[in-house]
Write an enzyme that holds these catalytic residues in place. Structure first.
Site, PDB file in Angstrom:
ATOM      1  N   PRO A 371       0.826  -1.215   0.000  1.00  0.00           N
ATOM      2  CA  PRO A 371       0.000   0.000   0.000  1.00  0.00           C
ATOM      3  C   PRO A 371       0.857   1.261   0.000  1.00  0.00           C
ATOM      4  O   PRO A 371       2.005   1.259   0.471  1.00  0.00           O
ATOM      5  CB  PRO A 371      -0.790  -0.118   1.315  1.00  0.00           C
ATOM      6  CG  PRO A 371      -0.684  -1.535   1.736  1.00  0.00           C
ATOM      7  CD  PRO A 371       0.614  -2.038   1.202  1.00  0.00           C
ATOM      8  N   GLY A 375       6.339   2.669   3.127  1.00  0.00           N
ATOM      9  CA  GLY A 375       7.770   2.824   3.394  1.00  0.00           C
ATOM     10  C   GLY A 375       8.665   2.430   2.232  1.00  0.00           C
ATOM     11  O   GLY A 375       9.892   2.362   2.385  1.00  0.00           O
ATOM     12  N   GLU A 502       9.156   2.686 -10.280  1.00  0.00           N
ATOM     13  CA  GLU A 502       8.059   2.569 -11.249  1.00  0.00           C
ATOM     14  C   GLU A 502       8.297   3.509 -12.433  1.00  0.00           C
ATOM     15  O   GLU A 502       7.566   4.460 -12.685  1.00  0.00           O
ATOM     16  CB  GLU A 502       6.724   2.883 -10.577  1.00  0.00           C
ATOM     17  CG  GLU A 502       5.510   2.454 -11.394  1.00  0.00           C
ATOM     18  CD  GLU A 502       5.501   0.980 -11.739  1.00  0.00           C
ATOM     19  OE1 GLU A 502       6.159   0.606 -12.717  1.00  0.00           O
ATOM     20  OE2 GLU A 502       4.863   0.203 -11.017  1.00  0.00           O
TER      21      GLU A 502
END
Length: 577
Positions: A371, A375, A502
């Site tokens: 989620p 961290g 990403e």
């Protein structure tokens, strides 16, 4: 009083640590001393000229002496001004250099809390205030002291009675100037702080101009900017009030003294106890005393401003640099990267990571999933050593990375972010950014790296090729083009560890396919860490580390986590079906 003494010591300590060009400064001050002494001789020469004035008695040597005094004063004054300006510029250049080198080596945590505009103001404005004090106000203060002492001494020799009449103006001037000078110093320091805050606000708005316009925030930013301008105007008006008091009051004192001397001196001249030339000399010396006293207020104001600026300069210079500026050199080739019970928090009461442990073997791809706010980005920041763990260790082989020099560690890491950062300049500048200027590759290697990153095609389409200007933060390039340049830059660095946040998340399908192929080439043979918001990009990872609330709740391959980790399975069902 104690605070003032402390700031005085701070200012003097800063000056001692700065390589002041002593020869130039001494020569400049000596020049000011000479011009001051010459200016003290001019009234005496004028007295001789006036007392003996007649067309027939005009003395060529006397006229020549007066002309020579003026020319000598002008020439030496010009040289002195240049030498003192040179000294001030050298000092401010050294201070700015020291501050810039310090800022570049401060930890990222410093910039998390310090507004960039305020930092810029410290480097530019505060050092400029110190320069003005050294170049302009100190020489004026020194020459003013010499001028006053010399003028008063000569006047006492010429006529002590007239001198006492004139000296009544000095305590009156001091009584006026001291409170006004203190008031001006307080206003000036407030103006410095407000200017720094305003500069930071303006810089932030301009740097995020697209966000501001996309959010229709013009009215809000206008209101904030106008409020800041208004506060600056108030400080300016308060400063103007003090200046508007200083000027007329000093003129009043000066004119009163002049009238008194003319009346008293006229009586003396009429009575034969004083010559006309002596009266003229007195008036000239009066200006040489009153004008420096007037400038003293500005000197003490500037001194207060410089002491305030010094405190901020010393604060920056005294900050601790990033830990690890020195250390051993370590080759990460063939060595695993291990996190051993690593915990970290930005604030003590808000832990971000809690005893995170995993190992990345050489050549493996380690993906982080979970989620938002769990961290994952913080882990990247710790691996890059932007921050140090509160507890636990990060090891390369058996060596804690905290023992490895930052330069050596970061040289072996390549980073490709979701929105790859670009610097203003050309494509070539960005490809070579951070590389040692003595070992920079030739153009053929740049083109090879661009080809490996599928960037050569669009670069060749630009008329200037590698020398194409890309604008601030690469705004003239598309997202896919910026990503491919970032990948080409990573190819040139040839890192042993690759970190990807990403890197294809914000791209269209065509650009994503090209960037993904380029990344696959780049990852080959390298230990890779990847943050994944889309599980489709990490299904082939050697290990997926699932992080929730700062804790590792699962480690394994995609199929393994599908079987054993309910939350991961839920993510996969939402994204991969």
């Amino acid at each position: 009083m104690k605070e003032n003494k402390t700031s005085n010591r701070s200012f003097l300590r800063l000056m001692k640590t700065t390589r002041l060009p002593k020869a130039a400064m001494s020569a400049g001050l000596a020049g000011f001393l000479i011009t001051t002494l010459v200016s003290l001789a001019i009234p005496l020469l004028t007295r001789s000229l006036v007392d003996g004035f007649s067309v027939s008695s005009l003395s060529a040597p006397l006229i020549g002496a007066i002309a020579a005094a003026f020319i000598l004063q002008a020439a030496i004054s010009g040289v002195s001004n240049y030498l003192l300006s040179y000294s001030g510029q050298k000092v401010v250049a050294e201070l700015r250099g020291r501050m810039w080198r310090k800022l570049l080596r401060l930890p990222v945590s410093h910039f998390d809390t310090e507004p960039s505009g305020g930092t810029v103001s410290r480097v530019v404005n505060d050092t400029g205030i110190v320069r003005e004090l050294i170049s302009d106000h100190v020489p004026q203060f020194v020459s003013g002291i010499i001028s006053i002492i010399g003028a008063v001494t000569l006047l006492l020799i010429m006529d002590w009675k007239m001198t006492l009449v004139m000296l009544v103006s000095v305590p009156v001037t001091v009584i006026i100037m001291i409170p006004l000078g203190k008031r001006m110093a307080k206003i000036s320091r407030g103006m410095q702080d407000e200017t720094a805050a305003f500069s930071g606000s303006i810089q932030q708005t301009i740097s995020e101009i697209r966000l501001m316009k996309a959010s229709n925030a013009e009215a809000d930013e206008e209101k904030k900017g106008v409020a800041g301008i208004g506060r600056l105007m108030q400080f300016g008006l308060r400063e103007a009030k003090v200046v508007s008091l200083i000027g007329p009051l000093m003129n009043l004192v000066l004119m009163t003294v002049i009238v008194c001397i003319i009346v008293y001196g006229g009586v003396r001249v009429a009575g034969g106890s004083m010559s006309t030339g002596t009266l003229v000399a007195f008036l000239l010396y009066l200006f040489q005393i009153i004008m420096p006293v007037t400038s003293f207020a500005m000197f003490f104001t500037q001194l207060q401003k410089a002491k305030g600026a010094t405190e901020r300069i010393i604060h920056i210079l005294g900050l601790e640099p990033e830990p690890g500026q020195t250390g051993i050199s370590a080759d990460v080739a063939g060595k695993p990267v291990t996190l051993d019970r690593v915990s970290f928090s930005y604030n003590p009461e808000e832990p971000v990571l809690n005893e995170v442990s995993f190992t990345a073997n050489p050549g493996e791809m380690i993906a982080f999933a979970g989620p938002s706010g769990g961290g994952k980005s913080t882990l990247f920041a710790l691996l890059e050593r932007f921050y140090e763990p509160d507890s636990g260790r990060i090891l390369i082989g058996d060596t804690p990375i905290s023992r490895v020099s930052l330069e050596n560690w970061r040289r072996q890491i390549g980073y490709v972010a979701q929105d790859s950062s670009m610097m203003s300049g050309t494509i070539r500048d960005n490809l070579l950014y951070g590389m040692d200027s003595t070992g920079r590759p030739e153009d053929d290697k740049l083109w090879l790296a661009a080809e490996m990153a599928y960037a050569d095609g669009f670069i060749r389409e630009f008329p200037d090729g590698l020398d194409t200007e890309i604008g601030e933060r690469g705004i003239k390039l598309s997202g896919g083009q910026r990503q491919r340049i970032a990948i080409a830059r990573a190819f040139l660095r040839d890192p042993l560890i690759l970190m990807m946040d990403e890197a294809t998340a914000s791209l269209d399908s065509h650009s994503e396919a090209m960037v993904q192929d380029a990344l696959s080439r780049l990852m080959a043979g390298r230990t890779t860490f990847a943050i994944a918001h889309r599980l489709s990009t990490i299904v082939d990872a050697d290990k997926i580390v699932f992080i929730e609330g700062g804790r590792v709740t699962g480690i394994g391959k995609h199929q393994e986590l599908l079987r054993t980790h309910p939350v991961y399975r839920e993510y996969a069902e939402q994204q991969l079906v």
